[in-house]
Scaffold this motif. Sequence first.
Motif, mmCIF file in Angstrom:
data_model
loop_
_atom_site.group_PDB
_atom_site.id
_atom_site.type_symbol
_atom_site.label_atom_id
_atom_site.label_comp_id
_atom_site.label_asym_id
_atom_site.label_seq_id
_atom_site.Cartn_x
_atom_site.Cartn_y
_atom_site.Cartn_z
ATOM 1 N N LEU A 1 0.805 -1.228 0.000
ATOM 2 C CA LEU A 1 0.000 0.000 0.000
ATOM 3 C C LEU A 1 0.840 1.282 0.000
ATOM 4 O O LEU A 1 0.414 2.301 -0.530
ATOM 5 N N ALA A 2 2.040 1.219 0.573
ATOM 6 C CA ALA A 2 2.870 2.437 0.628
ATOM 7 C C ALA A 2 3.627 2.687 -0.674
ATOM 8 O O ALA A 2 4.171 3.769 -0.869
ATOM 9 N N SER A 3 3.652 1.695 -1.567
ATOM 10 C CA SER A 3 4.532 1.831 -2.737
ATOM 11 C C SER A 3 3.818 1.885 -4.086
ATOM 12 O O SER A 3 4.449 2.097 -5.112
ATOM 13 N N ARG A 4 2.505 1.687 -4.112
ATOM 14 C CA ARG A 4 1.807 1.631 -5.398
ATOM 15 C C ARG A 4 1.215 2.994 -5.785
ATOM 16 O O ARG A 4 0.817 3.778 -4.929
ATOM 17 N N SER A 5 1.144 3.247 -7.082
ATOM 18 C CA SER A 5 0.578 4.508 -7.586
ATOM 19 C C SER A 5 -0.942 4.478 -7.457
ATOM 20 O O SER A 5 -1.531 3.423 -7.187
ATOM 21 N N ASN A 6 -1.588 5.615 -7.688
ATOM 22 C CA ASN A 6 -3.055 5.669 -7.632
ATOM 23 C C ASN A 6 -3.686 4.685 -8.617
ATOM 24 O O ASN A 6 -4.621 3.960 -8.275
ATOM 25 N N ASP A 7 -3.179 4.662 -9.851
ATOM 26 C CA ASP A 7 -3.720 3.749 -10.868
ATOM 27 C C ASP A 7 -3.570 2.297 -10.432
ATOM 28 O O ASP A 7 -4.501 1.500 -10.555
ATOM 29 N N GLU A 8 -2.379 1.964 -9.945
ATOM 30 C CA GLU A 8 -2.130 0.590 -9.479
ATOM 31 C C GLU A 8 -3.088 0.236 -8.342
ATOM 32 O O GLU A 8 -3.683 -0.842 -8.322
#
Length: 320
Positions: free
Chosen positions: A115-122
């Motif tokens: 959750l801390a490393s993914r982009s909004n789209d991801e």
Amino acid sequence: MAAIGNRGTVTEAAGFNPDADVQALRGAMKGTGTDEAAVIQVLAPRTIAQRQHIKEAYKLSVGKELAEDLSSELSGTFRSVVLGLLMLAPVYDAYELENAMKGAGTEEAALIDILASRSNDEMNTINAFYKKKHDTSLEDAVCGDTSGMFQRVLVSLLTAGRDESDKVDEAQAVLDAKEIYEAGEARWGTDEVKFLTVLCVRNRNHLLRVFEEYQKISGRDIEDSIKREMSGCLEDVFLAIVKCLRNKPAFFAERLYKSMKGMGTTDTVLIRIMVARAEIDMLDIKAQFLKMYGKTLHSFIKGDTSGDYRNILLELCGGE
């Protein structure tokens, strides 16, 4: 069928022929025992997109799911890697999040890493895949499995509402730094909501500026203050957010290092990062690993794992 990123060790295999790959996989699973080396040779050097074509061709010619057949043929950590490689990236993330919350106890590290490393789209795609599979939202699952301020930070990250522009508002950056300082170091107790509001909402460039201002105001690095002011999972998630904003490959290099140093190996972390980042930024992760620890990621994996599990991880890692 290109890779999902452009800094991965896994790139599109030339002369790709899914039917030939299916034949090789069928041969590897024929009779008693499995030719694990053949499985590695087919699946590890293909992109996720290419593996989807292999799955389709397998189903067409065998009338069964490739993942099911491999699952019954393989075992342990090696199986975990192979099955992870067959999934689309957001499906794998959703699957890892689901596993982290299964049964008694929660693997908070998995929730934080993803959750801390993914982009909004991801994040939006992960949410959609989770909902489709479970008929319940990922947010509901997280809320049922976590509590307090840690839960609130995760929910904010899940909402995928971070500003992703590169605009820096200088006056706001100074104000944000001041507010975080006054919410933590400058008072008795910590107002964690202020940290959440700034760290989970503002864009990356703006936050890098906030961290510079924070250093000026407080005389401390933001990471040091988080360590002083927080503890447990809340400390871990805020540190992960800051580290990912500053240098995502370095964040993953540190997670890999910690999964292997000392006695024993945290296979869940090692597998998750090697599978998820292989075609996104593994080249940068390897470079950061060498820079930070003076040893190659390849040598660490080689010394810490064994057998087919080691072989497939080294294939994903690429050469020294």
